[in-house]
Design a protein around this motif. Sequence first.
Motif, mmCIF file in Angstrom:
data_model
loop_
_atom_site.group_PDB
_atom_site.id
_atom_site.type_symbol
_atom_site.label_atom_id
_atom_site.label_comp_id
_atom_site.label_asym_id
_atom_site.label_seq_id
_atom_site.Cartn_x
_atom_site.Cartn_y
_atom_site.Cartn_z
ATOM 1 N N SER A 46 0.848 -1.187 0.000
ATOM 2 C CA SER A 46 0.000 0.000 0.000
ATOM 3 C C SER A 46 0.888 1.243 0.000
ATOM 4 O O SER A 46 2.088 1.165 0.294
ATOM 5 C CB SER A 46 -0.903 0.009 1.243
ATOM 6 O OG SER A 46 -0.123 0.042 2.423
ATOM 7 N N GLY A 47 0.300 2.383 -0.317
ATOM 8 C CA GLY A 47 1.038 3.640 -0.302
ATOM 9 C C GLY A 47 1.830 3.876 -1.573
ATOM 10 O O GLY A 47 1.804 3.074 -2.518
ATOM 11 N N VAL A 48 2.538 5.009 -1.589
ATOM 12 C CA VAL A 48 3.336 5.410 -2.752
ATOM 13 C C VAL A 48 4.772 5.661 -2.307
ATOM 14 O O VAL A 48 5.020 6.387 -1.340
ATOM 15 C CB VAL A 48 2.766 6.691 -3.397
ATOM 16 C CG1 VAL A 48 3.664 7.155 -4.553
ATOM 17 C CG2 VAL A 48 1.351 6.449 -3.895
ATOM 18 N N GLY A 49 5.717 5.053 -2.996
ATOM 19 C CA GLY A 49 7.134 5.271 -2.729
ATOM 20 C C GLY A 49 7.804 5.898 -3.937
ATOM 21 O O GLY A 49 7.366 5.698 -5.075
ATOM 22 N N ILE A 50 8.846 6.670 -3.686
ATOM 23 C CA ILE A 50 9.579 7.349 -4.762
ATOM 24 C C ILE A 50 11.032 6.899 -4.721
ATOM 25 O O ILE A 50 11.632 6.809 -3.644
ATOM 26 C CB ILE A 50 9.515 8.884 -4.596
ATOM 27 C CG1 ILE A 50 8.062 9.366 -4.417
ATOM 28 C CG2 ILE A 50 10.157 9.571 -5.796
ATOM 29 C CD1 ILE A 50 7.164 9.109 -5.597
ATOM 30 N N GLU A 68 -1.058 9.270 -6.382
ATOM 31 C CA GLU A 68 -2.169 9.090 -5.441
ATOM 32 C C GLU A 68 -3.501 9.456 -6.072
ATOM 33 O O GLU A 68 -4.515 8.784 -5.875
ATOM 34 C CB GLU A 68 -1.925 9.925 -4.186
ATOM 35 C CG GLU A 68 -0.820 9.360 -3.282
ATOM 36 C CD GLU A 68 -0.528 10.259 -2.105
ATOM 37 O OE1 GLU A 68 -1.009 11.414 -2.102
ATOM 38 O OE2 GLU A 68 0.199 9.824 -1.184
ATOM 39 N N SER A 69 -3.496 10.533 -6.877
ATOM 40 C CA SER A 69 -4.744 10.933 -7.541
ATOM 41 C C SER A 69 -5.142 9.921 -8.612
ATOM 42 O O SER A 69 -6.325 9.657 -8.835
ATOM 43 C CB SER A 69 -4.594 12.324 -8.152
ATOM 44 O OG SER A 69 -3.651 12.320 -9.209
ATOM 45 N N LEU A 70 -4.138 9.314 -9.295
ATOM 46 C CA LEU A 70 -4.428 8.312 -10.321
ATOM 47 C C LEU A 70 -4.970 7.024 -9.699
ATOM 48 O O LEU A 70 -5.816 6.346 -10.294
ATOM 49 C CB LEU A 70 -3.161 7.999 -11.132
ATOM 50 C CG LEU A 70 -2.660 9.108 -12.070
ATOM 51 C CD1 LEU A 70 -1.316 8.718 -12.674
ATOM 52 C CD2 LEU A 70 -3.672 9.378 -13.175
ATOM 53 N N GLN A 71 -4.502 6.689 -8.507
ATOM 54 C CA GLN A 71 -4.985 5.487 -7.831
ATOM 55 C C GLN A 71 -6.433 5.626 -7.376
ATOM 56 O O GLN A 71 -7.175 4.655 -7.338
ATOM 57 C CB GLN A 71 -4.095 5.170 -6.622
ATOM 58 C CG GLN A 71 -2.779 4.513 -6.991
ATOM 59 C CD GLN A 71 -2.025 4.091 -5.743
ATOM 60 O OE1 GLN A 71 -1.705 4.908 -4.885
ATOM 61 N NE2 GLN A 71 -1.743 2.800 -5.633
ATOM 62 N N GLY A 72 -6.817 6.835 -7.005
ATOM 63 C CA GLY A 72 -8.184 7.052 -6.544
ATOM 64 C C GLY A 72 -8.406 6.521 -5.139
ATOM 65 O O GLY A 72 -7.464 6.317 -4.358
ATOM 66 N N ASP A 73 -9.661 6.259 -4.827
ATOM 67 C CA ASP A 73 -10.032 5.824 -3.476
ATOM 68 C C ASP A 73 -9.852 4.330 -3.259
ATOM 69 O O ASP A 73 -9.868 3.862 -2.121
ATOM 70 C CB ASP A 73 -11.494 6.199 -3.183
ATOM 71 C CG ASP A 73 -11.705 7.704 -3.199
ATOM 72 O OD1 ASP A 73 -10.746 8.419 -2.859
ATOM 73 O OD2 ASP A 73 -12.824 8.137 -3.567
ATOM 74 N N PRO A 81 -7.154 1.890 -4.287
ATOM 75 C CA PRO A 81 -5.893 1.433 -4.893
ATOM 76 C C PRO A 81 -5.794 -0.087 -4.885
ATOM 77 O O PRO A 81 -6.273 -0.748 -3.955
ATOM 78 C CB PRO A 81 -4.829 2.055 -3.992
ATOM 79 C CG PRO A 81 -5.521 2.304 -2.690
ATOM 80 C CD PRO A 81 -6.943 2.625 -3.040
ATOM 81 N N GLN A 82 -5.184 -0.645 -5.946
ATOM 82 C CA GLN A 82 -5.044 -2.094 -6.049
ATOM 83 C C GLN A 82 -3.702 -2.577 -5.499
ATOM 84 O O GLN A 82 -3.275 -3.691 -5.764
ATOM 85 C CB GLN A 82 -5.197 -2.530 -7.508
ATOM 86 C CG GLN A 82 -6.585 -2.303 -8.076
ATOM 87 C CD GLN A 82 -6.747 -2.945 -9.441
ATOM 88 O OE1 GLN A 82 -5.960 -3.791 -9.842
ATOM 89 N NE2 GLN A 82 -7.789 -2.554 -10.155
ATOM 90 N N GLY A 83 -3.051 -1.736 -4.732
ATOM 91 C CA GLY A 83 -1.764 -2.110 -4.154
ATOM 92 C C GLY A 83 -0.864 -0.903 -4.035
ATOM 93 O O GLY A 83 -1.250 0.227 -4.358
ATOM 94 N N GLY A 84 0.356 -1.138 -3.556
ATOM 95 C CA GLY A 84 1.327 -0.059 -3.437
ATOM 96 C C GLY A 84 1.965 0.264 -4.779
ATOM 97 O O GLY A 84 1.974 -0.556 -5.696
ATOM 98 N N ILE A 85 2.503 1.465 -4.885
ATOM 99 C CA ILE A 85 3.147 1.904 -6.125
ATOM 100 C C ILE A 85 4.501 2.515 -5.781
ATOM 101 O O ILE A 85 4.626 3.300 -4.828
ATOM 102 C CB ILE A 85 2.308 2.960 -6.867
ATOM 103 C CG1 ILE A 85 1.007 2.355 -7.379
ATOM 104 C CG2 ILE A 85 3.096 3.562 -8.032
ATOM 105 C CD1 ILE A 85 1.181 1.357 -8.502
ATOM 106 N N ILE A 86 5.515 2.157 -6.555
ATOM 107 C CA ILE A 86 6.832 2.786 -6.449
ATOM 108 C C ILE A 86 7.121 3.492 -7.768
ATOM 109 O O ILE A 86 7.006 2.888 -8.840
ATOM 110 C CB ILE A 86 7.931 1.746 -6.168
ATOM 111 C CG1 ILE A 86 7.713 1.081 -4.812
ATOM 112 C CG2 ILE A 86 9.310 2.397 -6.210
ATOM 113 C CD1 ILE A 86 8.693 -0.036 -4.509
ATOM 114 N N ALA A 87 7.484 4.764 -7.674
ATOM 115 C CA ALA A 87 7.890 5.512 -8.868
ATOM 116 C C ALA A 87 9.369 5.260 -9.113
ATOM 117 O O ALA A 87 10.206 5.530 -8.253
ATOM 118 C CB ALA A 87 7.620 6.999 -8.669
ATOM 119 N N ARG A 88 9.712 4.704 -10.270
ATOM 120 C CA ARG A 88 11.097 4.389 -10.594
ATOM 121 C C ARG A 88 11.867 5.653 -10.976
ATOM 122 O O ARG A 88 11.286 6.713 -11.203
ATOM 123 C CB ARG A 88 11.153 3.376 -11.738
ATOM 124 C CG ARG A 88 10.302 2.141 -11.499
ATOM 125 C CD ARG A 88 10.395 1.161 -12.626
ATOM 126 N NE ARG A 88 11.713 0.528 -12.670
ATOM 127 C CZ ARG A 88 12.065 -0.387 -13.566
ATOM 128 N NH1 ARG A 88 11.202 -0.756 -14.499
ATOM 129 N NH2 ARG A 88 13.258 -0.922 -13.539
#
Length: 494
Positions: free
Chosen positions: A140-144, A162-167, A169-176
């Motif tokens: 969960s959450g967003v990492g950079i 976070e705005s693209l994931q919406g309310d 989210p299907q899991g955590g996201i890491i920005a490469r």
Amino acid sequence: MTDEAPKEEILINVTPREVRAALLENGILQEVYIERDTRRGLISNIYKGRVSRVLPGMQAAFVDIGLERTAFLHASDIAKKALPDGEQAEQSAQDIRELVREGAEVLVQVVKDPLGNKGARLSTFITLPSRFLVLLPGGSGVGISTRIEDDNERLRLRSLIESLQGDNPQGGIIARTAAEGASEESLSADLDFLQKLWTSVQQKGRESKVRSLVHEDLQLPMRVLRDLVSTDVERILIDSEADFHKLQEFTRSFLPEVEPRLELYKRRRPIFDLHGTEDEIRKALDRSIPLKSGGYVIFDQTEAMTTVDVNTGGYVGHRNLEETIFRTNLEAAVAIARQLRLRNLGGIIIIDFIDMEVADHRNRVLEALEEAMANDHARHQMTPVSPLGLVEMTRKRTRESLQHILCEECPSCSGRGFVKTADSVCFDIFREIIRQHRQFTFDEILVLAHQDVIELLLDEEAGGLAEIERQTGKSVRLQPESLYLQDQFDVVLI
């Protein structure tokens, strides 16, 4: 096409059943990747496996995923719930027996290729990478990426994702790292692709048989474009027209900003002859690396660790001994960082710099090493220079080293790196003759050995051979064998 080396470029060499990719910086080879049809890497592949054994003492389990050796799954790499449908809880328990049981089916991802006698290492925390993002279905959450240093850019990416994931989210996201400066449209397309891919993986996981591959990572040329191409890479050369067109289609669909940098290499000269790439790969298999100053660096790779030794060699300096040592260590630090990447050495690494008396010199050498390692794609940690002049570091090892891919154990010495001298073999032969004489009855002795050993027995050790004949009362006949190794012999009783 000019011969002037771009800041960064990637060379891709395609031959039947083998693909090689090289990353060059200012014309100097930094990393090389090799993939063969008979030995493809497994990292990021997702399998539906069955737990074959649970080891509470090791807090681990062995999982059969259909490979030659069972794979290893540690408790720390297991989510609370790791079922074929892919539903995973975020928190993990400590006791392996609470997480899996023998015979259970699990959806797992390879995080480390089989190395030596060890099977692949697995995780139930699935990660799916794309060009700009990495999806963590069980997180969960967003990492950079830490390599994106600009605070404003980090904030922009976080809020945008976070705005693209919406309310929901299907899991955590890491920005490469490649996400730096990426547009909202690009990030949205990446996220949509990853979510569809995960849905597909879940579906295949439910339908696939146990011990089968559910999702295979991209082939080497596509992985190189996805993982290695940054804004610094000015061109990607590939010498196969068929694969060039495949890469064009791939970049048009997923990496449109990369397509203009693709070039088909048409020269008659082999592509890996550019900038001496082939020679650099060959040198990376040598134990010793010369430095321009006259010093040299020794690399010894073992199963437990890699040791690196720095020597002044023929470098005598211009001022004093301390200055000579300092300059040699500075040059060696840069060379070592490059060789670690090129040879893909991982695990524990001990670097024995030449002892420096001045503390400032030790600090500057360590800074030079850290700076040279800054562009390394593998995660690493480093300790300060110890009083003995040693630097201890670890470098993440996920795939086999260049030496393990291209070489095999020496049949002459069984990997020891040395063989017995001809003198030692002569004494072994004497002892074996005496042992045989005490146990068996025979008329004559025939000794089969390497030519050098036979010559020594007839020359310097002739007296010893005569003494053996006197003790046994039997004649000894010698016969050279051209196919025998120096430390190989046979004593035949006739």
